[in-house]
Design an enzyme around this catalytic site. Structure first.
Site, PDB file in Angstrom:
ATOM      1  N   GLU A 152       0.622  -1.217   0.017  1.00 49.85           N
ATOM      2  CA  GLU A 152      -0.134   0.058   0.238  1.00 49.85           C
ATOM      3  C   GLU A 152       0.955   1.224  -0.040  1.00 49.85           C
ATOM      4  O   GLU A 152       0.530   2.179   0.784  1.00 49.85           O
ATOM      5  CB  GLU A 152      -0.831  -0.233   1.237  1.00 49.85           C
ATOM      6  CG  GLU A 152      -2.092  -1.182   1.041  1.00 49.85           C
ATOM      7  CD  GLU A 152      -3.149  -1.027   2.234  1.00 49.85           C
ATOM      8  OE1 GLU A 152      -2.786  -0.145   2.983  1.00 49.85           O
ATOM      9  OE2 GLU A 152      -4.128  -1.808   2.308  1.00 49.85           O
ATOM     10  N   GLU A 271      -5.199  -8.504  -0.437  1.00 49.42           N
ATOM     11  CA  GLU A 271      -6.115  -8.269   0.677  1.00 49.42           C
ATOM     12  C   GLU A 271      -7.537  -8.136   0.339  1.00 49.42           C
ATOM     13  O   GLU A 271      -7.848  -7.380  -0.431  1.00 49.42           O
ATOM     14  CB  GLU A 271      -5.535  -6.854   1.443  1.00 49.42           C
ATOM     15  CG  GLU A 271      -4.303  -6.985   1.965  1.00 49.42           C
ATOM     16  CD  GLU A 271      -3.983  -5.851   3.021  1.00 49.42           C
ATOM     17  OE1 GLU A 271      -4.840  -5.231   3.556  1.00 49.42           O
ATOM     18  OE2 GLU A 271      -2.611  -5.659   3.053  1.00 49.42           O
TER      19      GLU A 271
END
Length: 475
Positions: A152, A271
């Site tokens: 991320e 995710e």
């Protein structure tokens, strides 16, 4: 059908690893949790993060445990004892039959640190870091083939967050050195981490263009929830999941065409889950604090089934997917002391994972639909199918709150000859959830009443239910 194990909250400590538990084996692994996880037949297991990875230095977690430092980790404001590290993770993967999948630190770490980790795991013991592995009890290589280049990195919350161009340089440098150590590894470039981000799609284009053929996959993440307490709208979120996958795949194909490359980057959905109720993410300087421990209900299980249906429908582009996470932290399994609870989403995942081999089929649905407030029109039945020789696996969700659905299954060029087995997951109402006091409120039961006539199977699906069935095809 992979998973995600992060050093966050009680996922590792008091989750898979708990030497003080009555269920612990000699190595400290919690056997009741591992026995439950074995039912989910998970494939790739991503580790050690997540946001945790951007502040983690892997050498803190190797060697004699009494020499490993306790560190203050900044992603979740917790204390990390480092009693569980690379070698313990690999031992767990081997025990469970999981494919190791390691996320390197490209936040506060360096490309060289990432390169050294590959040597520690994969090189024969004739160089510095590989010799360390041998000295730590593993003469044979760990043979880790999946490596994620950070986590991320487009998120301002991330340690070491940088713009796309700077991340791409860092990832390219790390990726080249990592593949120079072991040419057989596959690399997951860090993609934009949400459809609502300003970086969405443009970040991915820049990263893929700069990295070129070093990137085998690009990551995407998605967490969803019933924020407006609107069950029909919530169950329609599968339309948005389909859209995200198709848009990201379009970005990969665009870059491939623009750069005239023979290599296509595939999607790594590393995710995903339902997460919206519990946002307690500050560990307050504690070891293994209770963080984002979500309680899941029936409607959440239907949405998890929707994710899995979407992944099967897009198996030509989605090659890796990891539910976040596996124990305690937004997970299908919860622990409380020596007790363990299987949540509603556990059973949904199990229904799919136990039928997960074969070739994904293209699906057409002809039947009732409804217009959702947020995601547009969706069919009442959400479905996917897998063909494995003469065996047909079919998954179907009835999104109706009130009506049963007569569901017919027909294969274009084959006749259905028989019904082998099936389960259905449902419960008394959308908000029904398992608890330690009522652990079996939402669980699976046998799927009954499947009829085969004229090569077509017919089954009645209860309202708010997920069904999985194994059918026999004729020659």
């Amino acid at each position: 059908f992979g998973g995600f194990l992060e050093h966050m909250g009680r996922a590792v400590y008091e989750g898979v690893y708990d030497p003080k538990s009555a269920h612990a084996d000699r190595a400290g692994y919690r056997t009741d949790v591992l026995d439950a996880l074995s039912r989910l037949k998970m494939t790739a297991m991503r580790y050690p993060g997540g946001n945790f990875a951007s502040g983690y230095h892997w050498m803190d977690g190797i060697g004699p445990r009494d020499r490993r430092p306790t560190m203050r980790e900044l992603a979740w404001q917790s204390l990390e004892s480092n009693q569980f590290g690379t070698d313990e993770y690999i031992a767990l993967c081997r025990r469970m039959g999981w494919t190791p999948m390691i996320t390197v630190n490209l936040g506060t770490g360096t490309p060289e640190e990432a390169r050294n980790w590959v040597e520690y795991c994969n090189a024969p013991p004739d160089s510095k870091y590989a010799q360390m592995r041998a000295e730590n009890g593993a003469a044979e290589t760990h043979n880790v083939k999946l490596w994620c280049l950070g986590n991320e990195m487009d998120g301002p919350w991330q340690l070491g967050h940088v713009p796309a161009g700077q991340y791409a340089i860092r990832a390219q440098q790390a990726g080249k050195m990592m593949k120079d150590v072991d040419k057989s590894i596959e690399l997951v470039a860090c993609g934009s981490c949400g459809v609502g981000m300003d970086t969405y799609m443009e970040w991915d284009r820049q990263v893929l263009e700069y990295m070129g053929d070093l990137a085998d996959y690009i990551s995407l993440h998605r967490y969803v929830g019933n924020h407006d307490d609107d069950t029909p709208d919530y169950l329609a979120v599968t339309a948005s999941i389909d859209k995200q996958i198709e848009e990201m795949d379009t970005a990969c194909r665009f870059v491939q065409a623009k750069t005239r490359s023979k290599k296509r980057a595939y999607l790594c959905f590393d995710e995903w889950n339902v997460w919206y109720r519990n946002h307690q993410a500050d560990g307050a300087g504690k070891h293994a604090p209770h963080l984002i421990e979500e309680v899941y209900n029936l409607e959440d299980a239907l949405v998890v089934a929707g994710f899995l249906n979407s992944f099967i429908r897009h198996a030509d582009s989605v090659k890796i997917a990891n539910i976040a996470q596996i124990v305690n932290v937004i997970a299908p399994i919860l622990t409380r002391g020596d007790e363990m609870l299987l949540q509603s989403i556990f059973y949904a995942f199990e229904m799919f994972a136990t039928r997960g081999t074969g070739v994904a089929l293209q699906i057409g649905v002809d039947g009732p639909a409804y217009a959702s407030k947020t995601y547009g029109e969706v069919t009442t039945i959400d479905t996917s199918a897998i063909l494995d020789g003469d065996t047909l696996q079919v998954f179907a969700t009835n999104r109706s709150l009130t009506d049963s659905a007569e569901f017919e299954i027909a294969v274009a060029d084959r006749a259905i000859a028989g019904f082998n087995s099936g389960e259905v997951l449902t419960g008394p109402d959308p908000k029904a959830a398992n608890s330690y006091e009522q652990p079996n409120l939402v669980t699976t039961g046998p799927l009954k009443g499947v009829e085969i006539k004229g090569g077509v199977a017919t089954v009645m699906l209860p309202p708010l239910s997920v069904a999985a069935m194994t059918l026999k095809l004729g020659t």
